[in-house]
Design a protein around this motif. Structure first.
Motif, PDB file in Angstrom:
ATOM      1  N   SER A  84       0.866  -1.177   0.000  1.00  0.00           N
ATOM      2  CA  SER A  84       0.000   0.000   0.000  1.00  0.00           C
ATOM      3  C   SER A  84       0.901   1.224   0.000  1.00  0.00           C
ATOM      4  O   SER A  84       2.083   1.138   0.357  1.00  0.00           O
ATOM      5  CB  SER A  84      -0.944   0.010   1.212  1.00  0.00           C
ATOM      6  OG  SER A  84      -0.245   0.322   2.399  1.00  0.00           O
ATOM      7  N   ILE A  85       0.341   2.378  -0.383  1.00  0.00           N
ATOM      8  CA  ILE A  85       1.142   3.594  -0.482  1.00  0.00           C
ATOM      9  C   ILE A  85       0.321   4.762   0.022  1.00  0.00           C
ATOM     10  O   ILE A  85      -0.870   4.867  -0.261  1.00  0.00           O
ATOM     11  CB  ILE A  85       1.616   3.826  -1.942  1.00  0.00           C
ATOM     12  CG1 ILE A  85       2.562   5.028  -2.033  1.00  0.00           C
ATOM     13  CG2 ILE A  85       0.443   3.983  -2.887  1.00  0.00           C
ATOM     14  CD1 ILE A  85       3.235   5.172  -3.402  1.00  0.00           C
ATOM     15  N   GLY A 120       6.439  19.111  -8.368  1.00  0.00           N
ATOM     16  CA  GLY A 120       5.930  17.872  -8.947  1.00  0.00           C
ATOM     17  C   GLY A 120       6.352  16.622  -8.216  1.00  0.00           C
ATOM     18  O   GLY A 120       5.991  15.508  -8.610  1.00  0.00           O
ATOM     19  N   GLU A 121       7.122  16.770  -7.108  1.00  0.00           N
ATOM     20  CA  GLU A 121       7.557  15.611  -6.339  1.00  0.00           C
ATOM     21  C   GLU A 121       6.648  15.386  -5.130  1.00  0.00           C
ATOM     22  O   GLU A 121       6.028  16.326  -4.610  1.00  0.00           O
ATOM     23  CB  GLU A 121       8.998  15.790  -5.856  1.00  0.00           C
ATOM     24  CG  GLU A 121      10.032  15.755  -6.969  1.00  0.00           C
ATOM     25  CD  GLU A 121      11.452  15.832  -6.431  1.00  0.00           C
ATOM     26  OE1 GLU A 121      12.373  15.370  -7.132  1.00  0.00           O
ATOM     27  OE2 GLU A 121      11.640  16.345  -5.311  1.00  0.00           O
ATOM     28  N   LYS A 122       6.599  14.150  -4.677  1.00  0.00           N
ATOM     29  CA  LYS A 122       5.832  13.809  -3.486  1.00  0.00           C
ATOM     30  C   LYS A 122       6.568  12.714  -2.727  1.00  0.00           C
ATOM     31  O   LYS A 122       6.964  11.700  -3.305  1.00  0.00           O
ATOM     32  CB  LYS A 122       4.419  13.332  -3.844  1.00  0.00           C
ATOM     33  CG  LYS A 122       3.569  12.942  -2.638  1.00  0.00           C
ATOM     34  CD  LYS A 122       2.140  12.585  -3.057  1.00  0.00           C
ATOM     35  CE  LYS A 122       1.388  13.834  -3.489  1.00  0.00           C
ATOM     36  NZ  LYS A 122      -0.036  13.556  -3.769  1.00  0.00           N
ATOM     37  N   ARG A 123       6.754  12.943  -1.429  1.00  0.00           N
ATOM     38  CA  ARG A 123       7.390  11.927  -0.587  1.00  0.00           C
ATOM     39  C   ARG A 123       6.313  10.946  -0.119  1.00  0.00           C
ATOM     40  O   ARG A 123       5.237  11.356   0.317  1.00  0.00           O
ATOM     41  CB  ARG A 123       8.087  12.578   0.602  1.00  0.00           C
ATOM     42  CG  ARG A 123       8.931  11.619   1.421  1.00  0.00           C
ATOM     43  CD  ARG A 123       9.754  12.345   2.476  1.00  0.00           C
ATOM     44  NE  ARG A 123      10.872  13.078   1.880  1.00  0.00           N
ATOM     45  CZ  ARG A 123      10.957  14.397   1.834  1.00  0.00           C
ATOM     46  NH1 ARG A 123       9.985  15.143   2.334  1.00  0.00           N
ATOM     47  NH2 ARG A 123      12.002  14.989   1.276  1.00  0.00           N
ATOM     48  N   VAL A 124       6.596   9.654  -0.223  1.00  0.00           N
ATOM     49  CA  VAL A 124       5.590   8.633   0.065  1.00  0.00           C
ATOM     50  C   VAL A 124       6.148   7.570   1.014  1.00  0.00           C
ATOM     51  O   VAL A 124       7.362   7.403   1.144  1.00  0.00           O
ATOM     52  CB  VAL A 124       5.087   7.945  -1.226  1.00  0.00           C
ATOM     53  CG1 VAL A 124       4.360   8.928  -2.120  1.00  0.00           C
ATOM     54  CG2 VAL A 124       6.233   7.267  -1.980  1.00  0.00           C
ATOM     55  N   ILE A 125       5.226   6.877   1.673  1.00  0.00           N
ATOM     56  CA  ILE A 125       5.555   5.722   2.509  1.00  0.00           C
ATOM     57  C   ILE A 125       4.804   4.520   1.948  1.00  0.00           C
ATOM     58  O   ILE A 125       3.603   4.594   1.700  1.00  0.00           O
ATOM     59  CB  ILE A 125       5.157   5.959   3.977  1.00  0.00           C
ATOM     60  CG1 ILE A 125       6.019   7.065   4.584  1.00  0.00           C
ATOM     61  CG2 ILE A 125       5.288   4.673   4.792  1.00  0.00           C
ATOM     62  CD1 ILE A 125       5.605   7.461   5.995  1.00  0.00           C
TER      63      ILE A 125
END
Length: 445
Positions: free
Chosen positions: A76-77, A89-94
């Motif tokens: 999952s994200i 335009g960037e996104k930090r995700v887990i």
């Protein structure tokens, strides 16, 4: 062994394993203390043992476990709490994954990454160690709720009443454990009553908090099976960012499995260091596939489920842990999903409606991934549904731990695209990028 022999054996063990684990001496002390009762029954003065001897004893009660050796799947994200110092335009995700190791036992592991403007995912370096969380159990329990859950688990009242009738409306963890423990120590009780008492025990053990160390990296924090209810694995965690009154929390639903019974559970965290684990209650908290909506709908929490193992259901609740009165909103419609339809994670809010990524099971138990669009104010109303899957197992993806499966536990929207991580035949994981406008067109919007 003499002290000289002890020191020599311990030095050899530390030399070979200390570089592979953070603070391994602390682990050895802890594992030695776990069998203190056994040592003292041997008429040995535990306090008189040297630290070196205690560590060596602990090393014999310790083993390495490869938690991802069999499978790394069902991802999952979610969007990370921290979105600072990023380019446009960037996104930090887990990302979370179901990691399966020896004995088919599953844990939850994490990865951190950045999605760039081109929707390419750049994962951060994985830490070198695994952090063992500190565990604390809930201290007070509500008797009436606990009794209801026992009934949902179909534990015969003739076995539970002797314990519950003598407890106050708010009872303590250790008083309950002691009462059950005294009965379990009786060798003359019937096997059916013993099983009932053991199931009562693993229910009370299902409420707990875990705390990871602040000096651990996210990739080093592993949620292992802790309570008896999940002794055979923690399965398919669906993480979701939940927003209410501008406050953000992260929830996850997962399936606890003890080898013969499953129990739906809920995780809550606000920082990915502290996690609260709770079992779910109610006639809708059954089977697998529960997924929480990312926000309240008309003042209530909302949840998707598949309580009958075949169809998609919707539930509302005033509380995140109590779920009743499920309403069927989808049933298998197309050949690729005739066996069952369920969700692939929490719904995604869009201006056009709730985007629900679904999974369908067809001939030869082949899993495919589809999508549906539901009304924002009333998610029981279907606006659109794909006739064909977004994803089906490619030829090179069909072999693995469980063949012919593509599966996801959560996706997100980034740069007008659906970012869909998915598992490849329950063995490894990858991700797909789907243009949202093309998807909405296919959904009939």
């Amino acid at each position: 062994m003499t002290e000289v022999q002890v020191n020599q054996a311990l030095e050899q063990t530390l030399r070979e394993f200390s570089s592979r684990h953070r603070n391994i001496s602390k682990i050895f002390f802890k594992h030695c203390n776990n069998i203190r009762g056994i040592i003292e029954k041997m008429q040995v003065d535990f306090e008189a043992l040297s630290d070196e001897r205690k560590m060596l004893i602990g090393s014999y009660c310790t083993m390495e476990y490869s938690l991802e050796s069999a499978a790394f799947f069902n991802p999952s994200i979610i969007e990370d709490f921290d979105q600072s110092y990023l380019e446009k335009g960037e996104k930090r995700v887990i990302l979370s994954f179901r990691a399966t190791g020896e004995g088919h036992i599953s844990s939850i592991v994490f990865r951190r990454g950045i999605l760039d403007a081109n929707n390419d995912l750049h994962l951060s370096k994985v830490g070198d160690y695994v952090d063992m969380a500190e565990i604390s159990h809930k201290t007070l329990y509500d008797k009436s709720r606990f009794v209801k859950k026992l009934k949902e688990m179909r534990i015969p009242e003739k076995y539970t009443s002797s314990i519950m009738d003598n407890l106050p409306e708010k009872f303590e963890y250790y008083s309950f454990k002691n009462s059950v423990g005294m009965l379990l120590n009786n060798k003359d009780i019937s096997s059916s009553r013993r099983i009932a008492l053991e199931e009562m025990t693993w229910l009370v053990d299902s409420f707990y908090d875990i705390q990871f160390h602040k000096d651990s990296d996210l990739t080093e924090r592993v949620i292992f099976p802790i309570s008896e209810s999940e002794s055979r694995g923690i399965e398919d965690a669906r993480f979701v960012r939940f927003t209410e009154d501008e406050q953000v929390k992260v929830y996850a639903t997962y399936t606890a499995y003890n080898g013969h019974t499953i129990l739906p559970k809920l995780v809550l965290t606000e920082d990915f260091y502290s996690f609260r684990i709770m079992p779910l209650h109610g006639n809708g908290a059954r089977n697998k596939n529960l997924a929480l909506f990312p926000a309240k709908i008309k003042g209530k929490y909302a949840m998707l489920s598949r309580i009958d193992g075949v169809n998609n259901y919707l539930m509302y609740s005033e509380r995140t842990t109590l779920w009743n009165n499920p309403i069927m909103i989808q049933e298998p419609k197309y050949p690729w999903e005739f066996t069952q339809i369920g969700n692939c994670g929490s719904p995604l809010w869009t201006e056009k409606g709730w985007l629900i990524i679904t999974h369908g099971v067809g001939p030869m138990r082949r899993y495919s991934i589809g999508a549906s669009l539901m009304d924002l104010n009333d998610p029981s109303k279907e606006i659109g549904r794909l006739e064909e899957p977004i994803l089906m197992p490619l030829e090179e993806e069909r072999n693995g731990y469980v063949p012919n499966v593509v599966y996801s536990c959560g996706s997100l929207i980034h740069n007008k695209s659906l970012i869909l991580p998915y598992a490849v035949s329950d063995y490894s994981s990858t991700y797909a990028v789907v243009d949202l406008e093309e998807l909405f067109t296919a959904l009939g919007e």
